[in-house]
Scaffold this motif. Structure first.
Motif, PDB file in Angstrom:
ATOM      1  N   MET A   1      -9.379  10.554   1.006  1.00 34.84           N
ATOM      2  CA  MET A   1      -8.181  11.343   1.199  1.00 34.84           C
ATOM      3  C   MET A   1      -7.337  10.734   2.326  1.00 34.84           C
ATOM      4  SD  MET A   1      -8.283  14.060  -0.873  1.00 34.84           S
ATOM      5  CE  MET A   1      -7.509  15.511  -0.238  1.00 34.84           C
ATOM      6  N   THR A   2      -6.051  10.685   2.105  1.00 36.30           N
ATOM      7  CA  THR A   2      -5.114  10.180   3.090  1.00 36.30           C
ATOM      8  C   THR A   2      -4.603  11.332   3.940  1.00 36.30           C
ATOM      9  OG1 THR A   2      -4.421   8.350   1.659  1.00 36.30           O
ATOM     10  CG2 THR A   2      -2.899   9.011   3.393  1.00 36.30           C
ATOM     11  N   LEU A   3      -4.832  11.265   5.245  1.00 39.78           N
ATOM     12  CA  LEU A   3      -4.294  12.274   6.160  1.00 39.78           C
ATOM     13  C   LEU A   3      -2.782  12.140   6.169  1.00 39.78           C
ATOM     14  CD1 LEU A   3      -6.755  11.848   9.150  1.00 39.78           C
ATOM     15  CD2 LEU A   3      -6.776  13.640   7.401  1.00 39.78           C
ATOM     16  N   THR A   4      -2.073  13.226   5.859  1.00 42.75           N
ATOM     17  CA  THR A   4      -0.626  13.168   5.682  1.00 42.75           C
ATOM     18  C   THR A   4       0.078  14.171   6.585  1.00 42.75           C
ATOM     19  OG1 THR A   4      -0.974  12.509   3.381  1.00 42.75           O
ATOM     20  CG2 THR A   4       1.223  13.309   3.966  1.00 42.75           C
ATOM     21  N   THR A   5       1.064  13.671   7.320  1.00 42.87           N
ATOM     22  CA  THR A   5       1.828  14.495   8.249  1.00 42.87           C
ATOM     23  C   THR A   5       3.305  14.416   7.908  1.00 42.87           C
ATOM     24  OG1 THR A   5       0.223  14.011   9.992  1.00 42.87           O
ATOM     25  CG2 THR A   5       2.359  14.880  10.692  1.00 42.87           C
TER      26      THR A   5
ATOM     27  N   LEU B   1      -6.245   3.185  12.309  1.00 41.03           N
ATOM     28  CA  LEU B   1      -6.435   3.437  10.884  1.00 41.03           C
ATOM     29  C   LEU B   1      -5.281   2.820  10.109  1.00 41.03           C
ATOM     30  CD1 LEU B   1      -7.352   7.244  11.070  1.00 41.03           C
ATOM     31  CD2 LEU B   1      -8.921   5.313  10.874  1.00 41.03           C
ATOM     32  N   GLY B   2      -5.563   2.349   8.908  1.00 42.15           N
ATOM     33  CA  GLY B   2      -4.493   1.838   8.056  1.00 42.15           C
ATOM     34  C   GLY B   2      -3.462   2.936   7.866  1.00 42.15           C
ATOM     35  N   THR B   3      -2.234   2.673   8.260  1.00 39.64           N
ATOM     36  CA  THR B   3      -1.203   3.701   8.270  1.00 39.64           C
ATOM     37  C   THR B   3       0.032   3.255   7.511  1.00 39.64           C
ATOM     38  OG1 THR B   3      -1.979   4.475  10.423  1.00 39.64           O
ATOM     39  CG2 THR B   3       0.225   5.144   9.780  1.00 39.64           C
ATOM     40  N   ALA B   4       0.590   4.197   6.747  1.00 38.71           N
ATOM     41  CA  ALA B   4       1.847   3.960   6.043  1.00 38.71           C
ATOM     42  C   ALA B   4       2.854   5.004   6.493  1.00 38.71           C
ATOM     43  CB  ALA B   4       1.635   4.055   4.534  1.00 38.71           C
ATOM     44  N   LEU B   5       4.113   4.610   6.487  1.00 41.84           N
ATOM     45  CA  LEU B   5       5.213   5.510   6.833  1.00 41.84           C
ATOM     46  C   LEU B   5       6.205   5.521   5.685  1.00 41.84           C
ATOM     47  CD1 LEU B   5       6.083   4.221  10.436  1.00 41.84           C
ATOM     48  CD2 LEU B   5       4.334   5.858   9.808  1.00 41.84           C
ATOM     49  N   ILE B   6       6.641   6.707   5.314  1.00 38.70           N
ATOM     50  CA  ILE B   6       7.781   6.848   4.409  1.00 38.70           C
ATOM     51  C   ILE B   6       8.875   7.465   5.263  1.00 38.70           C
ATOM     52  CG2 ILE B   6       8.726   7.950   2.355  1.00 38.70           C
ATOM     53  CD1 ILE B   6       5.926   7.954   1.163  1.00 38.70           C
TER      54      ILE B   6
ATOM     55  N   ALA C   1      -5.271   5.223   5.221  1.00 41.48           N
ATOM     56  CA  ALA C   1      -6.049   6.301   5.837  1.00 41.48           C
ATOM     57  C   ALA C   1      -5.115   7.385   6.364  1.00 41.48           C
ATOM     58  CB  ALA C   1      -6.912   5.750   6.970  1.00 41.48           C
ATOM     59  N   ARG C   2      -3.907   6.972   6.759  1.00 45.33           N
ATOM     60  CA  ARG C   2      -2.953   7.867   7.408  1.00 45.33           C
ATOM     61  C   ARG C   2      -1.577   7.649   6.797  1.00 45.33           C
ATOM     62  NH1 ARG C   2      -1.854  11.838   9.599  1.00 45.33           N
ATOM     63  NH2 ARG C   2      -1.877  12.427  11.755  1.00 45.33           N
ATOM     64  N   LEU C   3      -0.815   8.733   6.601  1.00 44.84           N
ATOM     65  CA  LEU C   3       0.539   8.654   6.067  1.00 44.84           C
ATOM     66  C   LEU C   3       1.432   9.626   6.822  1.00 44.84           C
ATOM     67  CD1 LEU C   3       2.701   7.842   3.914  1.00 44.84           C
ATOM     68  CD2 LEU C   3       1.743   9.662   2.464  1.00 44.84           C
ATOM     69  N   TYR C   4       2.571   9.136   7.265  1.00 41.15           N
ATOM     70  CA  TYR C   4       3.600   9.974   7.870  1.00 41.15           C
ATOM     71  C   TYR C   4       4.813   9.931   6.953  1.00 41.15           C
ATOM     72  CZ  TYR C   4       1.061  10.100  12.293  1.00 41.15           C
ATOM     73  OH  TYR C   4       0.112  10.304  13.261  1.00 41.15           O
ATOM     74  N   ILE C   5       5.374  11.100   6.653  1.00 39.32           N
ATOM     75  CA  ILE C   5       6.597  11.195   5.862  1.00 39.32           C
ATOM     76  C   ILE C   5       7.660  11.819   6.755  1.00 39.32           C
ATOM     77  CG2 ILE C   5       7.715  12.127   3.811  1.00 39.32           C
ATOM     78  CD1 ILE C   5       4.941  12.256   2.498  1.00 39.32           C
ATOM     79  N   SER C   6       8.682  11.041   7.087  1.00 41.77           N
ATOM     80  CA  SER C   6       9.736  11.465   7.995  1.00 41.77           C
ATOM     81  C   SER C   6      10.954  11.902   7.192  1.00 41.77           C
ATOM     82  CB  SER C   6      10.103  10.296   8.915  1.00 41.77           C
ATOM     83  OG  SER C   6      11.273  10.586   9.646  1.00 41.77           O
ATOM     84  N   ILE C   7      11.397  13.142   7.439  1.00 39.26           N
ATOM     85  CA  ILE C   7      12.553  13.672   6.724  1.00 39.26           C
ATOM     86  C   ILE C   7      13.595  14.187   7.707  1.00 39.26           C
ATOM     87  CG2 ILE C   7      11.243  14.223   4.654  1.00 39.26           C
ATOM     88  CD1 ILE C   7      11.231  17.132   5.551  1.00 39.26           C
ATOM     89  N   ALA C   8      14.855  14.019   7.341  1.00 41.92           N
ATOM     90  CA  ALA C   8      15.949  14.393   8.240  1.00 41.92           C
ATOM     91  C   ALA C   8      16.188  15.892   8.280  1.00 41.92           C
ATOM     92  CB  ALA C   8      17.229  13.678   7.811  1.00 41.92           C
TER      93      ALA C   8
ATOM     94  N   GLY D   1       0.469  -4.148  18.450  1.00 41.52           N
ATOM     95  CA  GLY D   1      -0.884  -3.964  17.945  1.00 41.52           C
ATOM     96  C   GLY D   1      -1.002  -3.036  16.756  1.00 41.52           C
ATOM     97  N   LEU D   2       0.105  -2.465  16.298  1.00 39.48           N
ATOM     98  CA  LEU D   2       0.054  -1.586  15.133  1.00 39.48           C
ATOM     99  C   LEU D   2       0.630  -2.300  13.921  1.00 39.48           C
ATOM    100  CD1 LEU D   2       1.177   1.888  16.547  1.00 39.48           C
ATOM    101  CD2 LEU D   2      -1.134   1.071  16.120  1.00 39.48           C
ATOM    102  N   ASP D   3      -0.159  -2.358  12.877  1.00 36.80           N
ATOM    103  CA  ASP D   3       0.290  -2.951  11.623  1.00 36.80           C
ATOM    104  C   ASP D   3       0.533  -1.798  10.654  1.00 36.80           C
ATOM    105  OD1 ASP D   3       0.885  -4.755   9.604  1.00 36.80           O
ATOM    106  OD2 ASP D   3      -1.211  -4.894   8.983  1.00 36.80           O
ATOM    107  N   LEU D   4       1.784  -1.549  10.342  1.00 39.49           N
ATOM    108  CA  LEU D   4       2.143  -0.408   9.511  1.00 39.49           C
ATOM    109  C   LEU D   4       2.787  -0.850   8.213  1.00 39.49           C
ATOM    110  CD1 LEU D   4       3.829   1.757  12.301  1.00 39.49           C
ATOM    111  CD2 LEU D   4       1.452   1.841  11.534  1.00 39.49           C
ATOM    112  N   ASP D   5       2.530  -0.096   7.161  1.00 35.67           N
ATOM    113  CA  ASP D   5       3.204  -0.296   5.886  1.00 35.67           C
ATOM    114  C   ASP D   5       4.371   0.688   5.874  1.00 35.67           C
ATOM    115  OD1 ASP D   5       4.011  -0.744   3.301  1.00 35.67           O
ATOM    116  OD2 ASP D   5       2.150  -0.045   2.370  1.00 35.67           O
ATOM    117  N   ILE D   6       5.581   0.180   6.085  1.00 33.83           N
ATOM    118  CA  ILE D   6       6.756   1.037   6.223  1.00 33.83           C
ATOM    119  C   ILE D   6       7.630   0.942   4.976  1.00 33.83           C
ATOM    120  CG2 ILE D   6       8.841   1.501   7.567  1.00 33.83           C
ATOM    121  CD1 ILE D   6       7.375   0.315  10.004  1.00 33.83           C
ATOM    122  N   LYS D   7       7.916   2.119   4.403  1.00 34.13           N
ATOM    123  CA  LYS D   7       8.812   2.228   3.250  1.00 34.13           C
ATOM    124  C   LYS D   7       9.987   3.096   3.664  1.00 34.13           C
ATOM    125  CE  LYS D   7       5.631   0.327   0.654  1.00 34.13           C
ATOM    126  NZ  LYS D   7       5.589  -1.094   0.615  1.00 34.13           N
ATOM    127  N   ARG D   8      11.187   2.650   3.343  1.00 30.18           N
ATOM    128  CA  ARG D   8      12.388   3.426   3.667  1.00 30.18           C
ATOM    129  C   ARG D   8      13.015   3.944   2.381  1.00 30.18           C
ATOM    130  NH1 ARG D   8      13.305   3.262   8.939  1.00 30.18           N
ATOM    131  NH2 ARG D   8      12.505   1.480  10.072  1.00 30.18           N
TER     132      ARG D   8
END
Length: 124
Positions: A1-5, A34-39, A88-95, A54-61
């Protein structure tokens, strides 16, 4: 499961800064990144926060717009691609936090309920 915020409020730069601060705190606490992705919902002001070293992030805009209304298809496609190799971790940023509850509900239902574990929202 991906922890999602879900991250909302402030400008795009403020939301990114809050995400990076949370990631740095996690790293300081656990010593492991943790492997982290950002939307991230687009950057209308054209300014990006500085990525911590030191942070390697998978960033999608995603282009600005309500992710649960007009951006639903874009969000689905982006999520589906990310979840092929789930982080492992996902952040979804919304305006706009107006539809935050609807977005959370969308993510708690199939097919995403099998992949995402929702964590408390991060408000800026």
């Amino acid at each position: 499961m991906t922890l999602t915020t879900l991250v909302s409020g402030g400008s795009a730069g403020m939301r990114e800064t809050a995400i990076y601060a949370a990631l740095e705190q996690d790293l300081a606490r656990s010593g492991v990144h943790l492997g982290t992705a950002l939307i991230l919902e687009g950057l209308p002001d054209g300014k990006a926060a500085t990525l911590p070293p030191g942070l390697d992030l998978d960033i999608k805009r995603i282009a600005p717009g309500c992710l649960c209304c007009i951006g639903n298809l874009t969000l689905r496609v982006t999520l589906n691609r990310l979840l092929r190799k789930p982080p492992a971790r996902l952040y979804i940023s919304i305006a706009d936090s107006t539809h935050l509850a609807q977005l959370r509900t969308f993510l708690l239902h199939p097919p995403y309920d099998d992949f995402l574990e929702m964590t408390p929202d991060l408000a800026v």
